[in-house]
Design a protein around this motif. Structure first.
Motif, PDB file in Angstrom:
ATOM      1  N   GLN A 194       0.750  -1.431   0.192  1.00 52.47           N
ATOM      2  CA  GLN A 194      -0.092   0.017   0.005  1.00 52.47           C
ATOM      3  C   GLN A 194       0.729   1.394   0.056  1.00 52.47           C
ATOM      4  O   GLN A 194       2.322   1.358   0.151  1.00 52.47           O
ATOM      5  N   THR A 195       0.317   2.368  -0.236  1.00 52.95           N
ATOM      6  CA  THR A 195       1.112   3.766  -0.348  1.00 52.95           C
ATOM      7  C   THR A 195       0.573   4.370   1.066  1.00 52.95           C
ATOM      8  O   THR A 195      -0.757   4.288   1.441  1.00 52.95           O
ATOM      9  N   THR A 200       0.743  14.670  -3.889  1.00 56.57           N
ATOM     10  CA  THR A 200       0.496  13.211  -3.496  1.00 56.57           C
ATOM     11  C   THR A 200      -0.163  12.595  -4.585  1.00 56.57           C
ATOM     12  O   THR A 200       0.008  11.431  -5.060  1.00 56.57           O
ATOM     13  N   ARG A 206       5.104   1.778   0.457  1.00 58.76           N
ATOM     14  CA  ARG A 206       5.781   2.976  -0.161  1.00 58.76           C
ATOM     15  C   ARG A 206       5.120   4.213   0.520  1.00 58.76           C
ATOM     16  O   ARG A 206       4.003   4.301   0.835  1.00 58.76           O
ATOM     17  N   ASP A 246       9.972   7.468   0.617  1.00 53.52           N
ATOM     18  CA  ASP A 246      10.260   7.032  -0.731  1.00 53.52           C
ATOM     19  C   ASP A 246      10.051   8.376  -1.757  1.00 53.52           C
ATOM     20  O   ASP A 246      10.541   8.767  -2.786  1.00 53.52           O
ATOM     21  N   VAL A 257      -3.405   8.167  -1.523  1.00 53.79           N
ATOM     22  CA  VAL A 257      -2.726   6.996  -0.949  1.00 53.79           C
ATOM     23  C   VAL A 257      -3.822   6.322  -0.046  1.00 53.79           C
ATOM     24  O   VAL A 257      -4.944   6.599  -0.032  1.00 53.79           O
ATOM     25  N   TRP A 299       2.048  11.599  -7.362  1.00 56.70           N
ATOM     26  CA  TRP A 299       2.938  10.289  -6.873  1.00 56.70           C
ATOM     27  C   TRP A 299       2.307   9.157  -7.127  1.00 56.70           C
ATOM     28  O   TRP A 299       2.893   8.106  -7.418  1.00 56.70           O
ATOM     29  N   THR A 300       0.856   9.146  -6.873  1.00 48.76           N
ATOM     30  CA  THR A 300       0.258   7.847  -6.921  1.00 48.76           C
ATOM     31  C   THR A 300      -0.762   7.917  -8.295  1.00 48.76           C
ATOM     32  O   THR A 300      -1.642   6.927  -8.297  1.00 48.76           O
TER      33      THR A 300
END
Length: 331
Positions: free
Chosen positions: A147-148, A206, A172, A192, A215, A209-210
């Motif tokens: 998971q993030t 965020t 991550r 990370d 997340v 990044w995802t």
């Protein structure tokens, strides 16, 4: 013994060094601990400024986190002996004396074996933040490998151990910081992706990044507007856990539409409500963290150590808002 007493609610100046009688064992299941180090936490400064949780408690000794050497055991204690090194989270809220002192008396079940190879200052810095991070990530959010996670204020006390625990679990991790120095520190802890919230919008960063998803788990250690805006950074059906009480004006519509699991994390609950099973669970968490520390998978960052009689200076440093990791008092 020497101790620091809080004599009234107010600024750091209400913390007064005193000489007083050392506490004695009052029950067969207690141990007396020679305190070698006491962690200083933001909750200590809040109690100092607002007053203790329990009425008519003043004067009190603050400090929930402690590490030291068992000096004496009650007649019913079997798992500990004089000379054993322990760490624990106990007292400091107004009902029981805290750890800004040379000695304290606690229930034997609360005292857990200090991680081997770790000095007393690093051990004393750990319990409250480790319990908070573990409960927030695993007990509240159910974090799983793959998971993030977004950890707010990753260079802070809770944040820096939350990054490490999430990485240990196989997640991550992205985190927010406010300075280049803090960015370098959180990278040491395994982050990370590092977001400088003063230079970029953490929600947009965020989502980028995802891949626009958000997340799976967001751990909010800041509160206020940060909590409210974190809704948009959390994936649909994700978990948003906060250590603070949301503002009364928080708009909950988007959180509901996303089917977010909203969770509150307050590791003080077992101490405030006298919940022995929850206290035992927290002890088990400390035992697991001790093993991680001994294996090198987890460390607690102590940024500064103060003599006991400089407790007021430690409080002032926390309230300036620039502390990384933890501060510790050395009786």
């Amino acid at each position: 013994m020497k101790a620091i007493q809080m004599t009234a609610a107010g600024g750091p100046e209400v913390l007064r060094p005193v000489d007083m009688a050392a506490p004695t064992i009052a029950g067969p299941g207690q141990v007396r601990v020679h305190v070698r180090a006491a962690g200083v936490n933001p909750i200590d400064t809040k109690i100092r400024s607002r007053g203790p949780f329990f009425p008519d408690a003043l004067p009190i000794i603050l400090g929930l986190d402690g590490a030291g050497v068992v000096a004496e055991v009650g007649e019913a204690v079997t798992g500990l002996a004089p000379g054993d090194e322990v760490w624990y989270c106990n007292g400091g809220l107004g009902r029981e004396p805290g750890n800004y002192a040379e000695y304290t008396v606690i229930d034997a079940a609360v005292a857990r074996r200090k991680p081997a190879g770790v000095d007393f200052a690093e051990a004393a810095a750990g319990p409250l933040v480790l319990l908070t991070a573990w409960e927030g990530l695993f007990d509240r959010a159910g974090l799983q490998g793959g998971q993030t996670v977004l950890v707010h204020a990753g260079a802070g006390g809770v944040g820096h151990v939350a990054i490490q625990l999430a990485k240990w679990a196989g997640a991550r991790v992205a985190t927010t910081v406010g300075t280049p120095e803090k960015a370098a520190l959180v990278r040491e802890f395994g982050a990370d992706h590092v977001i400088d919230y003063r230079r970029e919008d953490f929600v947009a960063a965020t989502l980028a990044w995802t891949g626009g998803r958000g997340v799976d788990v967001c751990l909010d250690t800041v509160g206020g507007e940060t909590f409210a805006r974190s809704v948009a950074a959390t994936a649909h059906y994700g978990s948003l856990i906060t250590l603070l009480e949301p503002d009364t004006g928080t708009a909950w519509g988007e959180a509901r539409t996303r089917n977010l699991k909203i969770g509150f994390e307050l590791m003080l609950t077992p101490l405030l409500r006298a919940l022995p099973e929850a206290r035992a669970h927290q002890g088990d968490i400390l035992d697991r963290c001790a093993k991680l520390i001994q294996r090198g998978s987890l460390r607690v960052h102590v940024s500064r150590r103060y003599p006991l009689d400089e407790a007021a200076a430690a409080h002032a440093e926390i309230e300036r808002g620039r502390v990384t990791g933890k501060l510790v008092l050395l009786p």
